[in-house]
Structure formats: structure tokens, C-alpha cells
Design a protein around this motif. Structure first.
Motif, PDB file in Angstrom:
ATOM      1  N   ASN A 153      20.197  -1.235  -1.107  1.00  0.00           N
ATOM      2  CA  ASN A 153      19.542  -2.514  -1.091  1.00  0.00           C
ATOM      3  C   ASN A 153      19.329  -3.114   0.097  1.00  0.00           C
ATOM      4  OD1 ASN A 153      19.399  -5.251  -2.186  1.00  0.00           O
ATOM      5  ND2 ASN A 153      21.570  -5.577  -2.325  1.00  0.00           N
ATOM      6  N   ALA A 154      18.138  -3.874   0.258  1.00  0.00           N
ATOM      7  CA  ALA A 154      17.329  -4.206   1.465  1.00  0.00           C
ATOM      8  C   ALA A 154      18.576  -5.117   2.075  1.00  0.00           C
ATOM      9  CB  ALA A 154      16.209  -4.996   1.107  1.00  0.00           C
TER      10      ALA A 154
ATOM     11  N   PHE B 192      19.014  -7.291  -6.368  1.00  0.00           N
ATOM     12  CA  PHE B 192      18.700  -5.948  -5.710  1.00  0.00           C
ATOM     13  C   PHE B 192      17.187  -5.588  -5.310  1.00  0.00           C
ATOM     14  CE2 PHE B 192      17.985  -1.308  -5.907  1.00  0.00           C
ATOM     15  CZ  PHE B 192      19.040  -0.843  -5.250  1.00  0.00           C
ATOM     16  N   SER B 193      17.041  -5.316  -4.167  1.00  0.00           N
ATOM     17  CA  SER B 193      15.532  -4.858  -3.964  1.00  0.00           C
ATOM     18  C   SER B 193      15.615  -3.520  -3.075  1.00  0.00           C
ATOM     19  CB  SER B 193      14.848  -6.080  -3.042  1.00  0.00           C
ATOM     20  OG  SER B 193      15.568  -6.169  -1.808  1.00  0.00           O
ATOM     21  N   PHE B 194      14.969  -2.465  -3.797  1.00  0.00           N
ATOM     22  CA  PHE B 194      15.034  -1.318  -3.201  1.00  0.00           C
ATOM     23  C   PHE B 194      14.473  -1.033  -1.953  1.00  0.00           C
ATOM     24  CE2 PHE B 194      13.614   3.067  -2.662  1.00  0.00           C
ATOM     25  CZ  PHE B 194      14.796   3.935  -3.027  1.00  0.00           C
ATOM     26  N   SER B 195      15.428  -0.411  -0.979  1.00  0.00           N
ATOM     27  CA  SER B 195      14.893  -0.211   0.411  1.00  0.00           C
ATOM     28  C   SER B 195      15.364   1.020   0.810  1.00  0.00           C
ATOM     29  CB  SER B 195      15.452  -1.319   1.505  1.00  0.00           C
ATOM     30  OG  SER B 195      15.394  -1.027   2.408  1.00  0.00           O
ATOM     31  N   LEU B 196      14.898   1.785   1.553  1.00  0.00           N
ATOM     32  CA  LEU B 196      15.369   3.114   2.199  1.00  0.00           C
ATOM     33  C   LEU B 196      15.818   2.794   3.705  1.00  0.00           C
ATOM     34  CD1 LEU B 196      13.426   5.903   0.799  1.00  0.00           C
ATOM     35  CD2 LEU B 196      15.640   5.545   0.308  1.00  0.00           C
ATOM     36  N   GLN B 197      16.076   1.658   4.248  1.00  0.00           N
ATOM     37  CA  GLN B 197      16.047   1.345   5.651  1.00  0.00           C
ATOM     38  C   GLN B 197      17.337   1.784   6.116  1.00  0.00           C
ATOM     39  OE1 GLN B 197      16.151  -3.416   4.750  1.00  0.00           O
ATOM     40  NE2 GLN B 197      17.138  -3.021   6.812  1.00  0.00           N
ATOM     41  N   TRP B 198      18.466   1.506   5.457  1.00  0.00           N
ATOM     42  CA  TRP B 198      19.905   2.088   5.995  1.00  0.00           C
ATOM     43  C   TRP B 198      19.820   3.653   6.183  1.00  0.00           C
ATOM     44  CZ3 TRP B 198      21.289  -2.022   7.712  1.00  0.00           C
ATOM     45  CH2 TRP B 198      20.937  -3.468   6.906  1.00  0.00           C
ATOM     46  N   TYR B 199      19.065   4.328   5.086  1.00  0.00           N
ATOM     47  CA  TYR B 199      19.018   5.771   5.600  1.00  0.00           C
ATOM     48  C   TYR B 199      18.258   6.267   6.871  1.00  0.00           C
ATOM     49  CZ  TYR B 199      21.491   6.789   1.077  1.00  0.00           C
ATOM     50  OH  TYR B 199      22.498   6.661   0.299  1.00  0.00           O
TER      51      TYR B 199
ATOM     52  N   ILE C 127      26.994   2.205   6.499  1.00  0.00           N
ATOM     53  CA  ILE C 127      27.962   2.803   6.044  1.00  0.00           C
ATOM     54  C   ILE C 127      27.895   3.258   4.559  1.00  0.00           C
ATOM     55  CG2 ILE C 127      30.572   2.542   5.771  1.00  0.00           C
ATOM     56  CD1 ILE C 127      29.746   2.607   8.482  1.00  0.00           C
ATOM     57  N   ASN C 128      27.399   2.554   3.794  1.00  0.00           N
ATOM     58  CA  ASN C 128      27.099   2.777   2.431  1.00  0.00           C
ATOM     59  C   ASN C 128      26.414   4.261   2.138  1.00  0.00           C
ATOM     60  OD1 ASN C 128      27.755   0.086   2.382  1.00  0.00           O
ATOM     61  ND2 ASN C 128      27.370   0.171   0.269  1.00  0.00           N
ATOM     62  N   ALA C 129      25.279   4.341   3.072  1.00  0.00           N
ATOM     63  CA  ALA C 129      24.392   5.441   3.084  1.00  0.00           C
ATOM     64  C   ALA C 129      25.220   6.800   3.505  1.00  0.00           C
ATOM     65  CB  ALA C 129      23.200   5.147   4.204  1.00  0.00           C
ATOM     66  N   ILE C 130      25.938   6.622   4.571  1.00  0.00           N
ATOM     67  CA  ILE C 130      26.413   7.868   5.015  1.00  0.00           C
ATOM     68  C   ILE C 130      27.504   8.150   4.075  1.00  0.00           C
ATOM     69  CG2 ILE C 130      28.238   6.659   6.584  1.00  0.00           C
ATOM     70  CD1 ILE C 130      26.473   9.906   7.807  1.00  0.00           C
ATOM     71  N   SER C 131      28.628   7.269   3.495  1.00  0.00           N
ATOM     72  CA  SER C 131      29.352   7.455   2.720  1.00  0.00           C
ATOM     73  C   SER C 131      28.935   8.017   1.433  1.00  0.00           C
ATOM     74  CB  SER C 131      30.082   6.192   2.233  1.00  0.00           C
ATOM     75  OG  SER C 131      30.752   5.510   3.193  1.00  0.00           O
ATOM     76  N   THR C 132      27.665   7.824   0.788  1.00  0.00           N
ATOM     77  CA  THR C 132      27.101   8.350  -0.205  1.00  0.00           C
ATOM     78  C   THR C 132      26.814   9.977   0.235  1.00  0.00           C
ATOM     79  OG1 THR C 132      26.044   6.387  -0.688  1.00  0.00           O
ATOM     80  CG2 THR C 132      24.829   8.189  -1.931  1.00  0.00           C
ATOM     81  N   VAL C 133      26.064  10.180   1.351  1.00  0.00           N
ATOM     82  CA  VAL C 133      26.124  11.515   1.659  1.00  0.00           C
ATOM     83  C   VAL C 133      27.427  12.214   1.442  1.00  0.00           C
ATOM     84  CG1 VAL C 133      25.105  12.850   3.521  1.00  0.00           C
ATOM     85  CG2 VAL C 133      23.932  10.786   3.174  1.00  0.00           C
ATOM     86  N   LEU C 134      28.478  11.845   2.072  1.00  0.00           N
ATOM     87  CA  LEU C 134      29.644  12.462   2.326  1.00  0.00           C
ATOM     88  C   LEU C 134      30.384  12.634   0.864  1.00  0.00           C
ATOM     89  CD1 LEU C 134      32.069  13.550   4.162  1.00  0.00           C
ATOM     90  CD2 LEU C 134      32.570  11.024   4.120  1.00  0.00           C
ATOM     91  N   LEU C 135      30.180  11.763   0.043  1.00  0.00           N
ATOM     92  CA  LEU C 135      30.800  12.010  -1.375  1.00  0.00           C
ATOM     93  C   LEU C 135      29.900  13.160  -2.194  1.00  0.00           C
ATOM     94  CD1 LEU C 135      31.357   8.489  -2.895  1.00  0.00           C
ATOM     95  CD2 LEU C 135      32.998  10.089  -2.399  1.00  0.00           C
ATOM     96  N   LEU C 136      28.747  12.852  -2.127  1.00  0.00           N
ATOM     97  CA  LEU C 136      27.826  13.888  -2.873  1.00  0.00           C
ATOM     98  C   LEU C 136      28.044  15.083  -2.139  1.00  0.00           C
ATOM     99  CD1 LEU C 136      24.272  12.100  -3.344  1.00  0.00           C
ATOM    100  CD2 LEU C 136      26.367  12.251  -4.817  1.00  0.00           C
ATOM    101  N   GLY C 137      28.205  15.408  -0.868  1.00  0.00           N
ATOM    102  CA  GLY C 137      28.566  16.605  -0.459  1.00  0.00           C
ATOM    103  C   GLY C 137      29.940  17.264  -0.888  1.00  0.00           C
ATOM    104  N   SER C 138      30.921  16.445  -0.677  1.00  0.00           N
ATOM    105  CA  SER C 138      32.234  16.869  -1.467  1.00  0.00           C
ATOM    106  C   SER C 138      32.008  17.314  -2.833  1.00  0.00           C
ATOM    107  CB  SER C 138      33.231  15.810  -1.123  1.00  0.00           C
ATOM    108  OG  SER C 138      33.193  14.930   0.079  1.00  0.00           O
TER     109      SER C 138
END
Lengths: 304, 259
Positions: free
Chosen positions: B29-30, B38-45, B228-239
Motif C-alpha cells: 500500500n502506498a 488501498f493503492s498498489f505500490s512497490l515503493q516499500w520493497y 517493516i511489512n515488506a521485510i516481514s513478508t519476505v521473512l514469513l514466506l521464507g519460514s
């Protein structure tokens, strides 16, 4: 060395080749066990011992104050009466979390065993357990998005009733309990599921053919027979919950003061390690008392 | 009863997954304040990609988890051989000694490690984290490999030895191949235990050397952004991926005889 320890196993083989440098088996057994238990001693048992010693010190041995051995730290609950209230809060949070987990988790396990089978059951079980093995911190953090004012829950409500106020309850004790239930529920589902799967279908069929209603079956058959699963699940949830500090900090904000956060503060903010150590040990005593009380049930649970 | 049970299970799954999915969605979310619509954005990644503090912490986590997996699996498998295949006095005491790292709240273990490592001069930092993580992972390895031992029959080794194979040869050519799914499963498990470990890392990390969960925790407490959501998402999907692979290899519920 490696060859020696494994060769020694040949003593047990009926006609295994014996070499003249065969070692007695206790040496190879020791060699196999030593690294693990040495490591555990260094990383777990010596630290617990050292903490026990620290809990009798008058101050952290890093400052200039001379160190005297004293029982002062263990009088904390008398000298600082607010700790009693915090202790009760922690126990209550543990109690409610465990109760919610027990009711929700037991019913989920019953539903898994009685309403699903084969591949569907396998898939649902994995889906239920998957969050349990992901980062607890991240899952607690995710609840802040749902529970906060103007968060997901509020938005959901406003889609139905646009004029309603906020039902977000982040930074309350309820939020802490919700986060903890979310964290530990899969544990209860797993222990109850293992207990329930072992129950013979014929018992339930016999009961229902004799006219038992579902609640009779639930309370007179399923609950008593699955009691070991319920009890071991409860013990294994209650113990980490009363020692939790990250969940109360993130979801409780200013009201989230528990034994866990007090202990953390002693180590990271107040720098009073002896007090932290004595509080940690008091917590450990509670944990050991719980294990001692339920050790019979827990042993049966792990043997199954 | 059947449909009711299934509806209930779906409700439980909604409870378990809603916060996780909301958290993941907010990473895309932007708005920096998590505001809707909600507006889609990849800026946090994208921001994550240049956030060296988080990336370094993530790399530290992966390095620690890898070393932990190798060490804990080696040591734990050795202990498991002795505990599963030998009889000796004091065995049940040794098995009992595996419980504290699992059963004592991590807060207690973590603070005890902090005190001891300080007092003994071991100090904090990467080596301290490794000592702690391996100790936590070993009991799980012994349990998983021990389960593997129960599913293979000891008479196969004995048969090999009675046919003239040396015990070493019997272990490496008969037992180990049969055991390897459990050992691989245990290694993945140890990796996941280390990757997700927060409490003990929190007490043993130094400001200069942190792991991802510790860094996420301090970011949350400082006031957070969707990064933090972006890195948390990566971590969760990894686990989740690691655990699904683990379930594929170790089959915890599978007790059939493997021949």
C-alpha cells in the motif's frame, strides 16, 4: 578417533570383525554424547547456575558499588508491592490465553477429526500449523494493523455501518490476549488432535446409536478421553505466556506491563541484573512447579 | 455435524491468517501511515532494497541459521545415535536434560545467557548468538532424528554386520541412507528455529551485530513504516517455505517401517 568409536559397536554384532584396538562401548557412547551435552552445559546449564548466583547479589557487579550477597532481591514482592499487581496481571493474561486456546483449539481438533478425512484433513492440519512455525514477532506486529484505530477491523465495521465509532482495541489487555491466543492456538490444536485421533470411532458410534446427543458425546466421551492432550497443551501454552514480554510491549503499549516486561526492563533499561535474575528465578520456580504438578500427564503425552 | 465442523475450521483459519494477510497487503500500500483506500505500490520493497541496516541484519540471520543448522544437526545426530541405539545408565536423565532449552521460557534462558556470557568473558555478538541458537536447536534435532531411528529397523544394520560389514561401513551404507530424510528434516528445522529466534537473540545481539527479528523489533518500537511489512513478508514466506519442505521430508506423523 571416529573409526575407533564406531568400530567398538562391533561388540554387539553377532560375528562382527573385532580389531585389537576395539574400545569399550562406554567410551564411544561418551564420545557421541559429549559434544551435545558439553554445548548444552555451556549455553544453558551454566548460565542458569550463574543467574542463580547473581540473584543473591546486592547490585550488578559492573558499577563501583561493593557486592554483598543478600536475600534482598527475593523480597522484591514485599518491598515493591506494585510487583504483586503485575504478577497477578501476568497470571490472568496466562489464564485467559490458555482458556481461549483450550476451548477454540479443542473444538477445532474435534472438527478436524470428525468432519474431515484423508487429503483434506492433512492439508487443513498443515494450514493450521503453518503460522505456528513462522516468526512470532512478525505475527504480533501484524495484529497492530488489524486492531488499531482506523485499522482493518474498523474499516470492516465502517463498510457495514459507516457511522459507527471505532472498535479498534490496540494497546489494551484484550489486544495482548488476542495476540497470544493467535500465537499459541496451533499448539493446542495439535496436542488435542493427537489425543482425539487415537479415540476409536466405535465408541462414538456406540454412544450415538444408544441415543447420546452431541453434547453428551462431547463432554462425556471426547473431553475425558482427550484430557491428556488438553492438559499438556494448556501447560505448554501457559508457561511461555506468563514469561512473554514482546507481545505485551507491542500490543499492550503503556498498559502492557507484565512480569516479562519488568524482567526485560531490569536487564536492558534499569541495569539491575540481580533483581532481574531473582524475578527470572521466581518465574522459573512457577514453571517448575507447573511441570512437577502435571509431569505424569506430560510424560504420557510424549510417550504416545 | 460435518458441515458445521468445516465452517468452524474455516473460521479458525480466517482468524489465523487475517492479520498475516492484512500485514502483507499493507506492504504493497502506498500510504506510509497505513491509510486506506488501498493503492498498489512497490515503493516499500524498493526502499528495502537500499536499507542496508535491515539487509545486513537479514544476511546475519541467514549466516547464523546456516551455521546453526550444520552444527546442531551434526551434534544432535551423534547424540541421537547414542540415545537411540545404545543402552547405558543415566540415559533417561540425559533425555530429560534436553527439555530445558525447549520448555523453559526463552526470556529466562536468554537473560541467564546474558549474565553468564558477560561474567565469563564470552561477551555478546555473533559467537554468543551462535552458542545460544545451536543449544536451542539441538534438542529438536535429537527428537526429529530419534523419530527417524524408530522408523528404521536395527536388524538391518545387524544383518549387514553379520554379513561381514564393519560397523562404520554398516552405519554409513545402511543406516545413514535410511535416516537421511530425517537428518535433512532436522537440519531444515534447526535452520527455521534459528531464523525465527527473537528473544534470545535480543539479549545477545550488540548494536553493531543484530539479526533480522531483533532489528524488526527495534524498528517497531521506534515507530514503523510499511518497509517493516515488506521485510516481514519476505521473512514469513521464507519460514513457511522451509517448514513446508521440512514437512515433505521428515513426515512427522509417518511411522511406517522403512525398508
Amino acid at each position: 578417533m571416529q573409526n575407533d568409536q564406531l568400530t567398538s559397536a562391533s561388540e554387539r554384532g553377532p560375528s562382527g570383525p573385532r580389531s585389537r584396538w576395539t574400545l569399550p562401548s562406554w567410551i564411544s557412547t561418551t564420545a557421541l554424547l559429549l559434544p551435545t551435552y558439553g554445548w548444552l552445559t555451556l549455553a544453558v546449564f551454566l548460565p542458569l547456575l550463574t543467574m542463580f548466583v547473581f540473584s543473591f547479589m546486592s547490585a550488578t557487579p559492573m558499577g563501583k558499588a561493593p557486592i554483598v550477597f543478600t536475600l534482598k532481591q527475593y523480597r522484591a514482592f514485599i518491598d515493591q508491592p506494585y510487583l504483586v499487581g503485575i504478577g497477578i496481571t501476568s497470571l490472568l493474561i496466562g489464564f485467559w490465553t490458555t482458556l481461549f486456546c483450550a476451548v477454540l483449539g479443542f473444538l477445532a481438533a474435534v472438527a478436524l477429526v470428525r468432519s474431515t478425512f484423508g487429503k483434506t484433513r492433512e492439508m487443513l492440519l498443515i494450514l493450521v500449523l503453518l503460522p505456528f512455525w513462522t516468526n512470532g514477532l512478525v505475527r504480533v506486529f501484524s495484529w497492530t494493523m488489524v486492531l488499531r484505530e482506523n485499522g482493518f477491523l474498523d474499516n470492516l465495521l465502517h463498510m457495514i455501518a459507516p457511522d459507527a465509532g471505532s472498535i479498534g482495541f490496540l494497546y489494551t489487555r484484550y489486544a495482548i490476549v488476542v495476540g497470544l491466543v493467535h500465537g499459541y492456538l496451533p499448539y493446542m490444536i495439535l496436542t488435542c488432535y493427537i489425543a482425539l485421533v487415537a479415540i476409536d470411532d466405535a465408541i462414538i458410534e456406540a454412544a450415538s446409536s444408544l441415543g447420546a446427543r452431541w453434547w453428551t458425546i462431547l463432554f462425556k466421551i471426547l473431553v475425558p478421553l482427550a484430557a491428556p492432550g488438553l492438559i499438556s497443551g494448556s501447560v505448554l501454552i501457559f508457561i511461555p505466556v506468563i514469561g512473554s514480554f514482546m507481545e505485551p510491549r507491542i500490543l499492550g503499549g503503556r498498559v502492557g506491563v507484565t512480569m516479562g516486561t519488568v524482567i526485560e526492563d531490569q536487564f536492558t533499561q534499569a541495569f539491575n541484573w540481580p533483581l532481574g535474575a531473582s524475578l527470572s528465578f521466581t518465574l522459573l520456580a512457577v514453571v517448575l512447579a507447573i511441570f512437577a504438578t502435571f509431569s505424569g500427564v506430560l510424560r504420557r503425552g510424549t510417550a504416545a | 455435524m460435518k458441515p458445521l465442523g468445516r465452517i468452524y475450521l474455516v473460521a479458525i483459519l480466517i482468524f489465523l491468517y487475517t492479520p498475516i494477510l492484512v500485514m502483507m497487503a499493507m506492504g504493497f500500500n502506498a500510504s506510509p501511515l497505513y491509510e486506506l483506500p488501498f493503492s498498489f505500490s512497490l515503493q516499500w520493497y524498493q526502499a528495502l532494497w537500499s536499507n542496508t541496516v535491515l539487509l545486513t541484519a537479514g544476511l546475519n540471520s541467514i549466516i547464523i541459521a546456516t551455521i546453526t543448522a550444520v552444527l546442531a544437526t551434526t551434534l544432535g545426530t551423534m547424540a541421537s545415535v547414542a540415545l537411540s541405539r545404545r543402552t547405558f545408565r543415566g540415559k533417561s536423565l540425559l533425555q530429560l536434560m534436553l527439555l530445558p532449552p525447549i520448555a523453559i521460557p526463552w526470556l529466562i534462558t536468554g537473560t541467564a545467557m546474558l549474565i553468564f556470557f558477560y561474567w565469563s568473558g564470552i561477551g555478546r555478538g555473533m559467537h554468543a548468538l551462535l552458542i545460544g541458537h545451536v543449544a536451542l536447536a539441538i534438542p529438536y534435532v535429537v527428537l526429529v532424528v530419534g523419530t527417524g531411528f524408530r522408523t528404521i529397523r536395527s536388524d538391518l544394520e545387524e544383518a549387514a554386520m553379520s554379513l561381514g560389514s564393519t560397523p562404520v561401513h554398516a552405519f554409513f551404507s545402511v543406516t545413514l541412507p535410511l535416516l537421511y530424510p530425517s537428518i535433512l528434516g532436522a537440519a531444515l528445522f534447526a535452520f527455521a528455529v534459528s531464523l525465527d529466534q527473537f528473544v534470545i537473540s535480543y539479549f545477545l545481539a550488540t548494536p553493531g551485530y543484530t539479526t533480522l527479528p531483533v532489528q524488526i523489533y527495534s524498528s517497531i518500537r521506534k515507530g514503523f513504516t510499511p518497509e517493516i511489512n515488506a521485510i516481514s513478508t519476505v521473512l514469513l514466506l521464507g519460514s513457511m517455505t522451509i517448514i513446508l519442505i521440512f514437512a515433505r521430508f521428515a513426515k512427522p506423523g509417518d511411522t511406517r517401517d522403512k525398508r
